[in-house]
Design a protein around this motif. Sequence first.
Motif, PDB file in Angstrom:
ATOM      1  N   ALA A 137       0.864  -1.183   0.000  1.00  0.00           N
ATOM      2  CA  ALA A 137       0.000   0.000   0.000  1.00  0.00           C
ATOM      3  C   ALA A 137       0.897   1.228   0.000  1.00  0.00           C
ATOM      4  O   ALA A 137       1.661   1.453   0.948  1.00  0.00           O
ATOM      5  CB  ALA A 137      -0.914   0.008   1.218  1.00  0.00           C
TER       6      ALA A 137
ATOM      7  N   LEU B 216      -4.858  -1.495  -7.561  1.00  0.00           N
ATOM      8  CA  LEU B 216      -5.971  -0.575  -7.299  1.00  0.00           C
ATOM      9  C   LEU B 216      -5.410   0.824  -7.088  1.00  0.00           C
ATOM     10  O   LEU B 216      -4.548   1.031  -6.232  1.00  0.00           O
ATOM     11  CB  LEU B 216      -6.752  -1.025  -6.068  1.00  0.00           C
ATOM     12  CG  LEU B 216      -7.913  -0.140  -5.628  1.00  0.00           C
ATOM     13  CD1 LEU B 216      -8.989  -0.085  -6.712  1.00  0.00           C
ATOM     14  CD2 LEU B 216      -8.505  -0.655  -4.318  1.00  0.00           C
TER      15      LEU B 216
ATOM     16  N   LEU C 130      -9.438  -1.773   2.538  1.00  0.00           N
ATOM     17  CA  LEU C 130      -8.236  -1.695   1.708  1.00  0.00           C
ATOM     18  C   LEU C 130      -7.104  -2.517   2.318  1.00  0.00           C
ATOM     19  O   LEU C 130      -6.336  -3.167   1.596  1.00  0.00           O
ATOM     20  CB  LEU C 130      -7.810  -0.233   1.544  1.00  0.00           C
ATOM     21  CG  LEU C 130      -8.761   0.662   0.738  1.00  0.00           C
ATOM     22  CD1 LEU C 130      -8.251   2.092   0.704  1.00  0.00           C
ATOM     23  CD2 LEU C 130      -8.933   0.139  -0.679  1.00  0.00           C
TER      24      LEU C 130
ATOM     25  N   HIS D  44      -3.380  -7.730  -3.114  1.00  0.00           N
ATOM     26  CA  HIS D  44      -3.646  -6.636  -4.048  1.00  0.00           C
ATOM     27  C   HIS D  44      -2.723  -5.458  -3.749  1.00  0.00           C
ATOM     28  O   HIS D  44      -2.521  -5.106  -2.579  1.00  0.00           O
ATOM     29  CB  HIS D  44      -5.095  -6.176  -3.950  1.00  0.00           C
ATOM     30  CG  HIS D  44      -6.084  -7.227  -4.353  1.00  0.00           C
ATOM     31  ND1 HIS D  44      -6.629  -7.304  -5.610  1.00  0.00           N
ATOM     32  CD2 HIS D  44      -6.618  -8.266  -3.655  1.00  0.00           C
ATOM     33  CE1 HIS D  44      -7.454  -8.330  -5.672  1.00  0.00           C
ATOM     34  NE2 HIS D  44      -7.460  -8.933  -4.499  1.00  0.00           N
TER      35      HIS D  44
ATOM     36  N   ILE E  11      -1.984  -1.457  -3.777  1.00  0.00           N
ATOM     37  CA  ILE E  11      -2.806  -0.252  -3.671  1.00  0.00           C
ATOM     38  C   ILE E  11      -1.904   0.970  -3.756  1.00  0.00           C
ATOM     39  O   ILE E  11      -0.906   1.073  -3.035  1.00  0.00           O
ATOM     40  CB  ILE E  11      -3.584  -0.228  -2.334  1.00  0.00           C
ATOM     41  CG1 ILE E  11      -4.543  -1.421  -2.257  1.00  0.00           C
ATOM     42  CG2 ILE E  11      -4.335   1.074  -2.164  1.00  0.00           C
ATOM     43  CD1 ILE E  11      -5.133  -1.640  -0.886  1.00  0.00           C
TER      44      ILE E  11
END
Length: 537
Positions: free
Chosen positions: A315, A438, A459, A467, A469
């Motif tokens: 992230a 994302l 998130l 994922h 981010i």
Amino acid sequence: MIRFENVGVRYADTAAPALAGIELTVPEGELCLLAGPSGVGKSTLLNAVSGLVPHFTGGRLTGRVTVAGRDTRTHRPRELADVVGTVGQDPAAHFVTDVVEDELAYGMESLGIAPDVMRRRVEETLDLLGLAELRERPIATLSGGQRQRVAIGSVLTAHPRVLVLDEPTSALDPGAAEEVLAVLQRLVHDLGTTVLLAEHRLERVVQYADLVVLLPAPGAAAVVGGPAEVMAVSPVRPPVVDLARLAGWSPPPLSVRDARRRAGPLRERLAGCSPAPPRQVADAEPVAVVRRLAVRRGRVEALRGVDLTVRPGEAIALMGRNGAGKSTLLGCLTGLHAPTGGSVQVGGAVPHRTAPRELVRRVGLVPQEPRDLLYADTVAGECAAADTDAGAAPGSCRALVGELLSGVPDATHPRDLSEGQRLTLALAVVLTARPPLLLLDEPTRGLDYAAKARLTAHLRSLADAGHAIVLATHDVELAAELADRVVILADGEVVADGPTAEVVVSSPAFAPQVAKVLQPQEWLTVGQVAAALDGGR
């Protein structure tokens, strides 16, 4: 100056009123902060002051609203324009002209102000809001935060006696937000302007307020009082007030300075403790690689020499001043902008040369303007389309909307949602597809603290599931809660790239409130402090 007498507003086809029984008096020359969760009627209350309710937005208004003695029921917005200046949540909907300087002058032209006065006020406003370098720029080429400042400036030039602002700092970087708030204080203190503003980022505003109006729930009675008094009971509150509750400080401090004065004993309790170590991101094959990226948009060199590697489960928060190039970088990752130099790869594909239907399987973007993603007539229709496009089970998107923000009816048209609700819907539409990468551009605009916490948790779960981010944000508190890594851009270049604690603690502009209060200790969030105190018992 502003008076509400038993005011209620109900829109057609709604089960509950947007406002009910509002009693409120805002004296001349005060800064009044309107607070409350998303969707409780803050924008409706603001629109009732400017006369947009009921003359343009519809709805049935009961009770009486007066501004400078004028009844808004009998005075349409144009008949209040010399008294009330309004800036809504969406700056783009505010503009009439194409160039910054023309936009600042337009409102004064409409009011018939003399040309020499207009020229002086334009120059004053350009200086006040740091817009002098942008005076000849087309508005279409500005960043979201720069547009926000232009929208505010176009209202200030008319010198209204009442200024109504809906989320005025939501798209501004910390420095620009401080400049705008300093201007508002100067208007209040030196010119006696009455300012009524709604804001979710209370950490930026509450210490400057003379009066706080809290709308705790849709249709509920307002709680009116001094900032400390209201924050002590408010369901929405800035991190410094949460820290005060944790430490047992009463009344709660509203500014970092006041909190630091009381934080000595808390720092002693935390001595010898340290925050939990940051998440470890596996050294896997990157989902996106940017090398020596350069982008020129017209006369503006938006990016130059940018390097960025994004790995699964990571992230990353992109931060920096308005116009630093954050949105442009996200646009390059989704193929919206072709590089002038360097290279971009996402999942092994070159975004600007990849068909959208193929690229959407690799990357999803939630833009600053959520309406760009919404085209159905109802919330249910948007959710059904998102499920179909993503190949997800029916009801997946709707369940996600409910998880992030409850109380949004299926039959509501997206345009009738608040800015925060519309953003939540757009987020859910993109998140339904669970793309490997994302991208989010200012994802917390219009979200209250509870909605932001739910978004952060979702998130984080996506990142834990692998994922990647990347979010462009001015919300330093979001970066502290979510990001493993912070990348700071300035004038199109990367000036810092490292672990969140390492980058933000050393930056006065981008440090969260808890870090500022507890320096030199490296705490970022109230949650970290609470966990340490619980562990020490």
